[in-house]
Scaffold this motif. Sequence first.
Motif, PDB file in Angstrom:
ATOM      1  N   ARG A 526       9.720 167.794 -60.298  1.00  0.00           N
ATOM      2  CA  ARG A 526       9.792 166.359 -60.563  1.00  0.00           C
ATOM      3  C   ARG A 526      10.765 165.648 -59.618  1.00  0.00           C
ATOM      4  N   SER A 527      11.837 166.316 -59.228  1.00  0.00           N
ATOM      5  CA  SER A 527      12.915 165.634 -58.509  1.00  0.00           C
ATOM      6  C   SER A 527      12.983 165.902 -57.014  1.00  0.00           C
ATOM      7  N   MET A 528      12.408 167.009 -56.538  1.00  0.00           N
ATOM      8  CA  MET A 528      12.623 167.401 -55.155  1.00  0.00           C
ATOM      9  C   MET A 528      12.104 166.415 -54.116  1.00  0.00           C
ATOM     10  N   PRO A 529      11.019 165.682 -54.336  1.00  0.00           N
ATOM     11  CA  PRO A 529      10.615 164.704 -53.307  1.00  0.00           C
ATOM     12  C   PRO A 529      11.721 163.714 -52.969  1.00  0.00           C
ATOM     13  N   GLN A 530      12.409 163.179 -53.992  1.00  0.00           N
ATOM     14  CA  GLN A 530      13.515 162.264 -53.740  1.00  0.00           C
ATOM     15  C   GLN A 530      14.718 162.988 -53.144  1.00  0.00           C
ATOM     16  N   MET A 531      14.911 164.249 -53.540  1.00  0.00           N
ATOM     17  CA  MET A 531      16.063 165.013 -53.071  1.00  0.00           C
ATOM     18  C   MET A 531      15.953 165.408 -51.599  1.00  0.00           C
ATOM     19  N   LEU A 532      14.734 165.531 -51.097  1.00  0.00           N
ATOM     20  CA  LEU A 532      14.536 166.003 -49.733  1.00  0.00           C
ATOM     21  C   LEU A 532      13.988 164.944 -48.796  1.00  0.00           C
ATOM     22  N   PHE A 533      13.438 163.875 -49.340  1.00  0.00           N
ATOM     23  CA  PHE A 533      12.817 162.907 -48.449  1.00  0.00           C
ATOM     24  C   PHE A 533      12.831 161.502 -49.042  1.00  0.00           C
ATOM     25  N   GLY A 534      13.878 161.150 -49.765  1.00  0.00           N
ATOM     26  CA  GLY A 534      13.906 159.838 -50.388  1.00  0.00           C
ATOM     27  C   GLY A 534      15.309 159.289 -50.522  1.00  0.00           C
ATOM     28  N   ARG A 535      15.455 158.395 -51.465  1.00  0.00           N
ATOM     29  CA  ARG A 535      16.716 157.692 -51.667  1.00  0.00           C
ATOM     30  C   ARG A 535      17.885 158.636 -51.879  1.00  0.00           C
ATOM     31  N   ASP A 536      17.702 159.685 -52.682  1.00  0.00           N
ATOM     32  CA  ASP A 536      18.811 160.547 -53.060  1.00  0.00           C
ATOM     33  C   ASP A 536      19.441 161.260 -51.874  1.00  0.00           C
ATOM     34  N   ILE A 537      18.663 161.544 -50.850  1.00  0.00           N
ATOM     35  CA  ILE A 537      19.189 162.283 -49.706  1.00  0.00           C
ATOM     36  C   ILE A 537      19.589 161.361 -48.564  1.00  0.00           C
ATOM     37  N   PHE A 538      19.012 160.165 -48.495  1.00  0.00           N
ATOM     38  CA  PHE A 538      19.248 159.266 -47.369  1.00  0.00           C
ATOM     39  C   PHE A 538      20.218 158.133 -47.669  1.00  0.00           C
ATOM     40  N   SER A 539      20.172 157.564 -48.871  1.00  0.00           N
ATOM     41  CA  SER A 539      20.738 156.234 -49.095  1.00  0.00           C
ATOM     42  C   SER A 539      21.898 156.154 -50.071  1.00  0.00           C
ATOM     43  N   VAL A 540      22.103 157.158 -50.903  1.00  0.00           N
ATOM     44  CA  VAL A 540      23.146 157.080 -51.931  1.00  0.00           C
ATOM     45  C   VAL A 540      24.522 157.132 -51.277  1.00  0.00           C
ATOM     46  N   GLN A 541      25.397 156.226 -51.703  1.00  0.00           N
ATOM     47  CA  GLN A 541      26.745 156.149 -51.137  1.00  0.00           C
ATOM     48  C   GLN A 541      27.801 156.102 -52.254  1.00  0.00           C
ATOM     49  N   GLY A 542      27.907 157.165 -52.990  1.00  0.00           N
ATOM     50  CA  GLY A 542      28.943 157.250 -54.007  1.00  0.00           C
ATOM     51  C   GLY A 542      28.894 156.092 -54.975  1.00  0.00           C
ATOM     52  N   HIS A 543      30.057 155.418 -55.116  1.00  0.00           N
ATOM     53  CA  HIS A 543      30.165 154.293 -56.036  1.00  0.00           C
ATOM     54  C   HIS A 543      29.897 152.963 -55.345  1.00  0.00           C
ATOM     55  N   LEU A 544      29.557 153.002 -54.046  1.00  0.00           N
ATOM     56  CA  LEU A 544      29.114 151.796 -53.374  1.00  0.00           C
ATOM     57  C   LEU A 544      27.636 151.565 -53.682  1.00  0.00           C
ATOM     58  N   ALA A 545      27.132 150.440 -53.229  1.00  0.00           N
ATOM     59  CA  ALA A 545      25.699 150.191 -53.371  1.00  0.00           C
ATOM     60  C   ALA A 545      24.922 151.139 -52.468  1.00  0.00           C
ATOM     61  N   ASP A 546      23.723 151.525 -52.900  1.00  0.00           N
ATOM     62  CA  ASP A 546      22.860 152.346 -52.057  1.00  0.00           C
ATOM     63  C   ASP A 546      22.417 151.554 -50.831  1.00  0.00           C
ATOM     64  N   SER A 547      22.111 152.279 -49.765  1.00  0.00           N
ATOM     65  CA  SER A 547      21.527 151.628 -48.595  1.00  0.00           C
ATOM     66  C   SER A 547      20.177 151.035 -48.980  1.00  0.00           C
ATOM     67  N   PRO A 548      19.919 149.773 -48.621  1.00  0.00           N
ATOM     68  CA  PRO A 548      18.624 149.165 -48.956  1.00  0.00           C
ATOM     69  C   PRO A 548      17.521 149.510 -47.962  1.00  0.00           C
TER      70      PRO A 548
END
Length: 667
Positions: A526-548
């Motif tokens: 369920r989760s690996m697409p985002q973990m390897l090729f989506g927001r979770d691997i590319f855009s998350v920045q801790g407690h800042l806003a995610d990259s848009p």
Amino acid sequence: MKEKKAAGKGQEKTGSKRKLSVTRTQWLQYGLAVLLVFFLAFILEYLCQMPVLRSDNRGVLKVPMEMVAADGFERTEEGFLLTEDRGTLSIGLDGIYVDRFIYHFDYDHLLNAKVYVCFYNAYGEADPDQDMILEDRNARRLETSSLKIGKNVDSIVLAVERPALGEEGTRAEAAEMPLTITGFEVADVPEINLYRLGSFLVILGLAAYFWFCRGYLGKHLEAAFLAVCLSVGTLTICALPAGKVGFDEETHLYRAMGIASFPHGMNINQPVFSQMIADLDSWPENQPGSYMEQTALREYLDEMGDYRTGTIHLEPIIPAGTIPAYLGQALVLKLCKGFHVPWGYMLMLGRFGNLLVYAALMYLAIKKTPVGKAVMLVIGLMPTSMFLACTYSYDPWVTGWIYLGTACLLKEVLTPEEKITWKSYLQIMACFLLGCAPKAVYAPMVLIALLLPAKKFRERKERYLMRAGICLLLAGLLASFILPVLIAPSQTGDIRGGATSEAGQMSYVLGHLPGYLQVLSTSIIRSMPQMLFGRDIFSVQGHLADSPFTWLSMGLALYVVVTDTKATSPETLKAGQKLWIFLMLGGSVLLIWTSMYIAYTVPGSLTIAGVQGRYHLPILYLFYMLFNSRMIIARTKNMWYHTGVSAVSAGLLLATFWVTVLLPMCM
């Protein structure tokens, strides 16, 4: 003969002069480019100040208390005291230009307020449809809030609700504390914003670098990575608040300070200790929201922070395997302590230790790898990767060493005719040891070294010894990870995970293995697409806003995976080799998810909590290389291909910085 020799000497002199003149011309071009970059950056900063320079109310205007209409507040000598569950303070400004709206307050908690701004429209009339609502979350130790407006304003309303004060778990306490708004100001003061000016310098400087050095970058892509990583990383570190913004940053700061204070431990006071624990003084959701607030917070930390003679004595117990991962950060902190650098600036400078280590390791990895240089560069410059490198963390150390070890290993695997030396073998082993020791979940990747064919070894004994060493390294890493849980599982698990228990969870896993395997497979699928090729691997920045710009990141990653087919080795990964790599990467993924299930998930849960995309960064490069094939050949010259990929990566990173750091925190 003499005439010929003389002519030859004359030609040599002429040639040398020609080379010298070309070199001088190039240096002149570079010098002019540098001057032009600085000139244009200051021009752009000046243009950004034009609205303020044209303002008729230039300066700082203190709003008289008589101009403020209060509802739910009571007027006192100090200002306006909140007396109801909800209160508003309204200020009419009759259309004057407001560059910055400032209000001062006296409150010993997290002040969460809303500011309603009514603008004038294009016809110079108040237009409620254009109202802007600003969510204003103030840090505990600040007494001033500064909001960037930059428009002609009809009125401003400050609204405060007691149930919104503080954070979950502290709101009852926050609602009981007295809150007084002590004054308002409208500031139209032209001033150079160093963060914005620095952004212009980096943008223009990188553009000039890519253009003038495009030929060099075509052959040395690692130089492009180093330039982008250090320039944008430096800009980011200088612009980030001097407080917790990264993943578990307080824990990593605590460990780095502990190493920097070895062997006598730390003698600190409460303002310093508050940055090393989950505390309201370092609450990550309430960050400084402007240039002025950042300055105020750093001044507070500089003045109040005592990390040398404080009354709180700590001797941190740090997991042995993680100690090397903090050496870069600890060294900078140690130097800061030696030079008595104020605490606020010390927090910022310590992050440079992480950035420098990451930049060096990735530079060497990109330089060393015989395939997928652009793939590795794109991964290394993604917003999540760079954010980790610009905060206190050991993830960049893990990723950097594993990538360097992978690069050295691929160089050997893809040159089967060349014999492997003990020096190369020990380099590979050392890289994987240093990378996997802090997080042994990546230990299965060590077995990728078994892909070395028999003809790589000079003799049978050497082959047996080297392969035995690989297996021993794997066994040692797995033992450091698995044995403590099997022999003496904790009753509490991860202290951040609520009602977790290693012992309780192990009883579920071992007692109901088929059920756990079902939970594990369902969660991963369920989760690996985002973990390897989506927001979770590319855009998350801790407690800042995610990259848009997640879609742009995905497109860039897909592009380089398909087109980065040029290699410095004669061989490519074969189907059998890719299958073995896939299995080893899969083993690491299983350990990642299992470790989070045991340590971070409530026993018996049917979902796995706490798994984040960043945990998959160390395996991402090899995973992408499984899809890399020479069936599609990019005909673009390396000069343009490498420069273009580097420029797009830099642009993506700078756009993310502008949207998630500069605008919300530094204006």
